[in-house]
Write a protein that holds these residues in place. Structure first.
Motif, PDB file in Angstrom:
ATOM      1  N   GLN A 231       0.835  -1.204   0.000  1.00 34.61           N
ATOM      2  CA  GLN A 231       0.000   0.000   0.000  1.00 34.61           C
ATOM      3  C   GLN A 231       0.869   1.252   0.000  1.00 34.61           C
ATOM      4  O   GLN A 231       0.526   2.246  -0.630  1.00 34.61           O
ATOM      5  N   LYS A 232       2.016   1.187   0.650  1.00 34.82           N
ATOM      6  CA  LYS A 232       2.926   2.327   0.683  1.00 34.82           C
ATOM      7  C   LYS A 232       3.435   2.657  -0.718  1.00 34.82           C
ATOM      8  O   LYS A 232       3.473   3.827  -1.117  1.00 34.82           O
ATOM      9  N   LYS A 233       3.795   1.640  -1.473  1.00 32.72           N
ATOM     10  CA  LYS A 233       4.307   1.839  -2.836  1.00 32.72           C
ATOM     11  C   LYS A 233       3.202   2.389  -3.741  1.00 32.72           C
ATOM     12  O   LYS A 233       3.444   3.287  -4.552  1.00 32.72           O
TER      13      LYS A 233
ATOM     14  N   GLN B  31       2.841  10.640  -6.944  1.00 31.87           N
ATOM     15  CA  GLN B  31       3.685  11.120  -8.032  1.00 31.87           C
ATOM     16  C   GLN B  31       2.850  11.474  -9.260  1.00 31.87           C
ATOM     17  O   GLN B  31       3.089  12.498  -9.908  1.00 31.87           O
ATOM     18  N   MET B  32       1.872  10.643  -9.590  1.00 31.45           N
ATOM     19  CA  MET B  32       1.016  10.927 -10.744  1.00 31.45           C
ATOM     20  C   MET B  32       0.175  12.177 -10.503  1.00 31.45           C
ATOM     21  O   MET B  32       0.010  13.000 -11.404  1.00 31.45           O
TER      22      MET B  32
ATOM     23  N   GLN C  43       2.235  15.246 -11.021  1.00 30.45           N
ATOM     24  CA  GLN C  43       2.444  15.541 -12.429  1.00 30.45           C
ATOM     25  C   GLN C  43       1.246  16.279 -13.010  1.00 30.45           C
ATOM     26  O   GLN C  43       1.401  17.211 -13.789  1.00 30.45           O
ATOM     27  N   TYR C  44       0.032  15.882 -12.651  1.00 26.58           N
ATOM     28  CA  TYR C  44      -1.167  16.551 -13.153  1.00 26.58           C
ATOM     29  C   TYR C  44      -1.256  17.982 -12.614  1.00 26.58           C
ATOM     30  O   TYR C  44      -1.693  18.881 -13.303  1.00 26.58           O
ATOM     31  N   ASP C  45      -0.830  18.174 -11.368  1.00 19.28           N
ATOM     32  CA  ASP C  45      -0.919  19.503 -10.765  1.00 19.28           C
ATOM     33  C   ASP C  45       0.082  20.469 -11.382  1.00 19.28           C
ATOM     34  O   ASP C  45      -0.185  21.660 -11.476  1.00 19.28           O
ATOM     35  N   LYS C  46       1.233  19.984 -11.807  1.00 18.59           N
ATOM     36  CA  LYS C  46       2.260  20.841 -12.393  1.00 18.59           C
ATOM     37  C   LYS C  46       1.842  21.363 -13.761  1.00 18.59           C
ATOM     38  O   LYS C  46       2.241  22.442 -14.155  1.00 18.59           O
TER      39      LYS C  46
END
Length: 74
Positions: free
Chosen positions: A57-59, A66-67, A70-73
């Motif tokens: 679950q941590k991974k 991370q995904m 990327q969408y927020d950037k």
């Protein structure tokens, strides 16, 4: 002389319409992808299992974060 002005105005309106349409469509798609991400945790878990990894679950949380970053950037 009047014909030239009509043609120039028509070309300017066409260029403005295309530019405005592009930015509106881009904004709409960015909001749509933010609300409905193309991949969720279950899909990610299945993908990792298919690759032969045992997903923790941590991974999964790390990869989802991370995904989302990327969408927020963009």
């Amino acid at each position: 002389m009047n014909v030239i002005w009509v043609v120039l105005i028509a070309i300017a309106a066409l260029i403005a319409g295309v530019a405005l349409g592009f930015f509106i469509a881009r904004k709409y798609m960015m909001n749509y992808l933010k609300k409905n991400p193309p991949i969720n945790e279950q899909m990610l878990r299945t993908l990792m299992m298919q690759m032969g990894q045992k997903p923790s679950q941590k991974k999964i949380n790390q990869m989802m974060r991370q995904m989302n970053n990327q969408y927020d950037k963009k």
